[in-house]
Scaffold this motif. Structure first.
Motif, PDB file in Angstrom:
ATOM      1  N   LEU A  50      -0.892  -2.433  13.688  1.00 42.54           N
ATOM      2  CA  LEU A  50      -1.212  -2.981  12.340  1.00 42.54           C
ATOM      3  C   LEU A  50      -2.782  -2.577  12.074  1.00 42.54           C
ATOM      4  O   LEU A  50      -3.509  -2.473  13.080  1.00 42.54           O
ATOM      5  N   THR A  52      -5.117  -4.501   9.497  1.00 42.21           N
ATOM      6  CA  THR A  52      -5.203  -5.618   8.659  1.00 42.21           C
ATOM      7  C   THR A  52      -6.324  -5.520   7.653  1.00 42.21           C
ATOM      8  O   THR A  52      -7.643  -5.223   8.171  1.00 42.21           O
ATOM      9  N   ARG A 119      -2.154 -16.916   7.424  1.00 50.11           N
ATOM     10  CA  ARG A 119      -1.600 -16.195   6.752  1.00 50.11           C
ATOM     11  C   ARG A 119      -0.295 -15.199   7.332  1.00 50.11           C
ATOM     12  O   ARG A 119      -0.687 -14.890   8.307  1.00 50.11           O
ATOM     13  N   GLN A 120       0.807 -14.936   6.858  1.00 46.83           N
ATOM     14  CA  GLN A 120       2.001 -14.008   7.213  1.00 46.83           C
ATOM     15  C   GLN A 120       1.975 -12.671   6.665  1.00 46.83           C
ATOM     16  O   GLN A 120       1.616 -12.450   5.532  1.00 46.83           O
ATOM     17  N   CYS A 121       2.312 -11.902   7.516  1.00 52.15           N
ATOM     18  CA  CYS A 121       2.591 -10.671   7.127  1.00 52.15           C
ATOM     19  C   CYS A 121       3.956 -10.193   7.862  1.00 52.15           C
ATOM     20  O   CYS A 121       4.185 -10.238   8.989  1.00 52.15           O
ATOM     21  N   TYR A 122       4.710  -9.490   6.801  1.00 51.14           N
ATOM     22  CA  TYR A 122       6.082  -9.148   7.404  1.00 51.14           C
ATOM     23  C   TYR A 122       5.945  -7.756   7.887  1.00 51.14           C
ATOM     24  O   TYR A 122       5.650  -6.915   6.986  1.00 51.14           O
ATOM     25  N   CYS A 136      -1.210  -4.681   6.466  1.00 53.39           N
ATOM     26  CA  CYS A 136      -1.249  -5.975   5.986  1.00 53.39           C
ATOM     27  C   CYS A 136      -2.426  -6.351   5.278  1.00 53.39           C
ATOM     28  O   CYS A 136      -3.651  -6.351   5.960  1.00 53.39           O
ATOM     29  N   THR A 137      -2.293  -6.444   3.973  1.00 51.03           N
ATOM     30  CA  THR A 137      -3.536  -6.829   3.106  1.00 51.03           C
ATOM     31  C   THR A 137      -3.245  -8.187   2.548  1.00 51.03           C
ATOM     32  O   THR A 137      -2.244  -8.551   2.114  1.00 51.03           O
ATOM     33  N   PHE A 138      -4.546  -8.746   2.848  1.00 53.22           N
ATOM     34  CA  PHE A 138      -4.682 -10.150   2.348  1.00 53.22           C
ATOM     35  C   PHE A 138      -5.682 -10.383   0.965  1.00 53.22           C
ATOM     36  O   PHE A 138      -6.837  -9.808   1.140  1.00 53.22           O
TER      37      PHE A 138
END
Length: 139
Positions: A50, A52, A119-122, A136-138
């Motif tokens: 990942l 992030t 937070r969640q990331c699929y 995974c971008t927030f």
């Protein structure tokens, strides 16, 4: 004395033979270590490393951790990773040699080591062995 030695040797041989199926299965799945160590996955499995990223303007976020399933279906938790850089800009951090799949939880931490939230990331199932990184971008 010789009888006791023979009995011990038979027990040891039996224990060694009992391990053969487990060792064979482990060899076919590639290298692995303890779940908490972040096992290394060969490419082509249904998991990714990942990267992030946090969008610009999150001045309160200093670090993050990732929790979820690895390529061996073990629940693992990453070490705390600091998001270095200018907090007025997007900041990203990659975690090498840890492989994830499915829904992972990303916990965010502030400068005082207080948990800000989750937070969640699929992470979609893999299939392309040339792709090893999932972003995974927030916002």
């Amino acid at each position: 004395m010789a009888y006791r030695y023979a009995v011990q040797m038979v027990k040891r041989a039996g224990a060694a033979l009992a391990m053969v199926p487990m060792l064979a299965a482990a060899l076919t799945q590639g290298p692995a270590t303890a779940a908490t160590m972040g096992p290394i996955s060969p490419t082509g499995l249904d998991s990714y490393q990942l990267r992030t990223c946090v969008a610009a303007g999150h001045y309160d976020i200093k670090a993050f951790t990732i929790n979820g399933l690895n390529q061996n279906n073990n629940y693992v938790a990453s070490p705390k990773l600091e998001l270095a850089g200018n907090r007025a800009e997007e900041r990203c951090k990659s975690l090498s040699d840890w492989w994830w799949k499915g829904v992972v939880d990303v916990d965010f931490w502030d400068d005082n080591d207080n948990k800000l939230g989750t937070r969640q990331c699929y992470v979609a199932p893999g299939g392309d062995p040339s792709v090893m990184w999932w972003r995974c971008t927030f916002a």
